[in-house]
Design an enzyme around this catalytic site. Structure first.
Site, PDB file in Angstrom:
ATOM      1  N   HIS A  63       2.218  10.894  14.914  1.00  0.00           N
ATOM      2  CA  HIS A  63       1.738   9.849  14.238  1.00  0.00           C
ATOM      3  C   HIS A  63       0.207   9.444  14.714  1.00  0.00           C
ATOM      4  O   HIS A  63      -0.688   9.540  14.155  1.00  0.00           O
ATOM      5  CB  HIS A  63       2.650   8.549  14.104  1.00  0.00           C
ATOM      6  N   HIS A  88      -3.940   3.812  19.497  1.00  0.00           N
ATOM      7  CA  HIS A  88      -3.959   2.535  18.818  1.00  0.00           C
ATOM      8  C   HIS A  88      -2.522   1.898  19.096  1.00  0.00           C
ATOM      9  O   HIS A  88      -2.486   0.815  18.445  1.00  0.00           O
ATOM     10  CB  HIS A  88      -4.335   2.939  17.269  1.00  0.00           C
ATOM     11  N   GLU A  92       0.630  -1.899  22.005  1.00  0.00           N
ATOM     12  CA  GLU A  92       1.662  -2.722  21.344  1.00  0.00           C
ATOM     13  C   GLU A  92       3.074  -2.249  21.749  1.00  0.00           C
ATOM     14  O   GLU A  92       3.944  -2.950  21.785  1.00  0.00           O
ATOM     15  CB  GLU A  92       1.488  -2.583  20.036  1.00  0.00           C
ATOM     16  N   ASP A  93       3.412  -0.919  22.007  1.00  0.00           N
ATOM     17  CA  ASP A  93       4.779  -0.370  21.916  1.00  0.00           C
ATOM     18  C   ASP A  93       5.097   0.227  23.197  1.00  0.00           C
ATOM     19  O   ASP A  93       6.351   0.505  23.494  1.00  0.00           O
ATOM     20  CB  ASP A  93       4.874   0.930  21.022  1.00  0.00           C
ATOM     21  N   ASP A 154      -4.728   4.705   9.796  1.00  0.00           N
ATOM     22  CA  ASP A 154      -3.162   4.351  10.291  1.00  0.00           C
ATOM     23  C   ASP A 154      -2.382   4.069   8.999  1.00  0.00           C
ATOM     24  O   ASP A 154      -1.380   4.900   8.945  1.00  0.00           O
ATOM     25  CB  ASP A 154      -3.171   3.331  11.177  1.00  0.00           C
ATOM     26  N   ASP A 274     -10.405   8.853 -20.946  1.00  0.00           N
ATOM     27  CA  ASP A 274     -11.078   9.642 -19.934  1.00  0.00           C
ATOM     28  C   ASP A 274     -10.231   9.677 -18.611  1.00  0.00           C
ATOM     29  O   ASP A 274     -10.030   9.200 -17.651  1.00  0.00           O
ATOM     30  CB  ASP A 274     -12.233   8.598 -19.330  1.00  0.00           C
TER      31      ASP A 274
END
Length: 742
Positions: A63, A88, A92-93, A154, A274
């Protein structure tokens, strides 16, 4: 799941393969030492996530690598962003802290990652965690736009790999995406990403319609490609003859935009003319860009007749997000309208890669609309009082709107959203001008505050020292800046009045021998159903609560519980989910374990069995059932995802549900009689109400009928379409009411 064998060697090779692909994608921006920095970030991410797997069973590291790849390849970001994208999720994890990141990669990277890290910890659940996280992210955006760009990368990867997630998660993420992230991508000029996010959201929220349009587009692919070739060839010849180098191709419209057009104009797929746009990308020197675009326009309109109302010139006045292009709609060789977009290579890169490309060309570009927009976000975030959800709604409103250009009396140009009023313009100039505005002159004519401005208007604001902002001004303005300023002025005014009310209340309570303390003030607020003690003081000052009311409170004081009003806590949510209904005839199963629970059907979308639905836990009315494509669904799921529960229909069919049908056609003698015969006699369906309007031979009617489920409804619609003279039958939601989260 013990029997799944994981080939660690193969995974290791796959991780390295993906890492190398990432390095290739970032090659163009790499400078000395960058490769080492990216490797360091990759090693840290690999180590931190080594024991984690995604829902699909793949190693989690796939990821962050994919997010970094999107940031580099599809948005065009550089090394710092690639490092942040790889890292990123680590704070957090995993056990890695922001301090660790700052030590290894410096302050800038740590600040961006902090902006990307969700808020954790317990806070008022009446507020919305999503809204708070979004606000935090925007606070960092004000300093560094890369936070949002990485967040978009993300979100895009999460949406692309969402098939393994549970249905309620898919709905929640899709709603949030279409409500916030797609408009953000639009605002930052990332049109390709915006379209893909909308399409992927639609794939999960309106899967049948999505599949239907996708199949229809594929069916006509060969025919469309031939049409595009025939259309382009003559233009190509003339362009080359005049020495203009250009790439030309046809680009299909996104599924979501086709669906929007079908809904907006209430037309079937076959009538959307269109389905694609022709794009002409010129290879021009910077000084010739404008004249080359107009030359190409002249060639196209010499060959094909243009629609004079459909010329959009964003070359002379670029959009606020930096978008530059000439759009025109011309009549093609087979009698159908074709949209043609003319731009240069530089303009195209800005249109595709948005902000990242905008930065690259900043020196040569005179437009700074995006910088102005980020400045506006900063101003909005400066308002400390605004509730996160109000802020979100105001912010959302200003993301998607098209711009109009307004001139000041001295000829300066100001950009505003397309539905802006004279009062918006006043606040755009200065807060004090807005607050004291009593009227305006538009093109030298006097107009009221709520006058809607048109593109190119010249506006002069008239002020008065005696004027102060009014409550109803909030209904007049559309820009977030004006709303925030009016709200803070009104709050300040209210605070002053509440100060007086505080003293009055203290005196009154003294005369009733009630102790003036915070516990009693909370009890009083609860008794008068007011959300805060400030509201209590305000109502006392305004004379809405007097001594008589306070005496009544004193009499009933024993029965009042000291509990704040309208609060939903986790225990309440759980107890609601456990209140199992004993009736066997129930039609809906709710929650993770699909129990039969008390519910009501929402008036805003009138769900019927067979509709795709979800449950929403309200404060005062238990669980409400909404259709997943309900007009309010996106907002409820984005802002209050934690209050959404799964729901599905059982197979019983003994109940009748109210739904609305809109019928249009050519008026004919006895048409109503034919329709009611089909509904009442052939289908044995009860009609609750019928309204009919006939104008110059065109018949329009809306009928409220009771049906058992979606299959019953579809059969009825099919049968009604067979009545001679009827051209369209569509379902509509009976009540346009906006569902509140309470």
């Amino acid at each position: 799941m013990k029997d799944i064998v994981i080939d660690l060697e193969a995974e290791k090779n796959e991780i390295l393969k993906r890492y190398r692909a990432l390095l290739r994608a970032s090659k163009s921006t790499l400078q000395k030492g960058d490769k080492r920095m990216i490797r360091k970030a990759f090693d840290m991410a690999l180590e931190s996530h080594k024991d984690m797997r995604r829902k699909s069973g793949e190693p989690y590291i796939y990821h962050p690598i994919a997010v970094a790849q999107i940031a580099a390849e599809e948005i065009g970001l550089g090394t710092t962003s690639i490092v942040c994208a790889l890292l990123h999720d680590v704070v957090e994890d995993t056990d890695v802290s922001l301090d660790d990141i700052e030590r290894e990669f410096g302050k800038k990277v740590a600040k961006i990652i902090d902006g990307l890290t969700k808020i954790s910890g317990v806070f008022d659940t009446n507020s919305s965690l999503q809204a708070e996280n979004f606000r935090k992210m925007l606070l960092t955006l004000a300093d560094d736009v890369r936070v949002i760009l990485i967040k978009l990368a993300d979100r895009l990867h999460n949406m692309r790999t969402m098939e393994f997630m549970p249905r309620d998660k898919q709905l929640k993420l899709s709603s949030e995406t279409v409500y916030l992230y797609a408009p953000l991508a639009h605002r930052l000029g990332l049109y390709a990403i915006k379209s893909e996010l909308e399409d992927l959201s639609m794939k999960y929220m309106e899967s049948e319609t999505y599949q239907f349009i996708k199949n229809k587009l594929n069916e006509k692919k060969a025919e469309r490609e031939k049409f595009i070739r025939d259309f382009i060839d003559p233009i190509k010849k003339v362009l080359e003859g005049q020495g203009l180098q250009a790439d030309m191709f046809g680009r299909p419209k996104s599924i979501h935009s086709i669906w929007n057009k079908m809904k907006k104009k209430a037309i079937p797929f076959e009538e959307v003319y269109d389905l694609f746009a022709i794009r002409i990308i010129l290879d021009s020197a910077p000084e010739n860009e404008k004249s080359d675009c107009w030359k190409a326009y002249s060639i196209v309109t010499d060959l094909y007749r243009p629609n004079p109302d459909r010329l959009r010139d964003w070359v002379s006045s670029p959009k606020a997000n930096g978008y530059e292009s000439l759009h025109t709609t011309v009549m093609g060789p087979r009698g159908q309208w074709v949209e043609v977009q003319i731009r240069t290579k530089r303009m195209n890169e800005i249109a595709e890669k948005g902000f990242a490309a905008h930065w690259k060309y900043k020196e040569s570009s005179v437009d700074n609309g995006l910088d102005q927009w980020i400045q506006k976000v900063r101003d909005m975030l400066k308002n400390p009082d605004s509730n996160a959800l109000d802020f979100l709604d105001d912010f959302k409103m200003n993301l998607f709107s098209d711009e109009i250009f307004i001139f000041t009396p001295k000829g300066a140009l100001i950009q505003l959203p397309s539905s802006a009023t004279a009062l918006d313009f006043a606040f755009e100039i200065h807060t004090d001008v807005g607050a004291s505005c009593i009227g305006a002159k538009v093109n030298h004519k006097l107009v009221p505050l709520n006058y809607k401005l048109q593109n190119g208007d010249q506006v002069e604001i008239i002020t008065s020292g005696k004027q102060t902002p009014k409550e109803d001004w909030l209904n007049i303005v559309v820009t977030a800046k004006a709303k925030a300023k009016i709200k803070s002025s009104l709050k300040e005014e209210k605070r002053k009045i509440a100060e007086d009310g505080k003293e009055i209340l203290e005196r009154k309570l003294k005369s009733l021998k009630i102790t003036y303390n915070s516990e009693n003030l909370h009890k009083l607020s609860y008794y008068f159903k007011l959300p805060s003690t400030q509201e209590l003081f305000y109502n006392v000052a305004k004379g809405l609560i007097d001594l008589k009311d306070l005496k009544e409170y004193q009499a009933s004081e024993k029965s009042v519980e000291n509990k704040p009003q309208d609060k939903i806590d986790t225990d309440q949510v759980q107890s609601l989910l456990k209140s199992i209904k004993t009736k066997d005839s129930d039609m809906l199963l709710i929650g993770e374990d699909m129990q039969k629970i008390d519910y009501t059907l929402a008036n805003c979308c009138n769900p019927i069995p067979g509709d795709d639905v979800f449950g929403f836990i309200t404060v005062s009315e238990g669980i409400k059932i909404h259709r997943t494509n309900c007009p309010n669904a996106t907002k409820l799921m984005s802002n209050y995802g934690y209050r959404v529960v799964k729901a599905r229909w059982t197979n019983q069919q003994e109940l009748a549900f109210l739904t609305g049908l809109r019928i249009t056609g050519i008026d004919d003698v006895g048409l109503i009689n034919k329709l009611t015969t089909v509904i009442s006699n052939d289908f044995k369906v009860n009609i609750r109400s019928i309204t009919v309007d006939s104008d110059n031979g065109i018949f329009e009617g809306s009928i409220m009928v009771y049906v058992n489920d979606t299959e019953h409804l579809e059969n009825l619609i099919k049968r009604l379409k067979m009545v001679r003279g009827i051209t369209a039958v569509t379902r509509f939601d009976s009540a346009p009411a906006v569902e509140r989260a309470s």
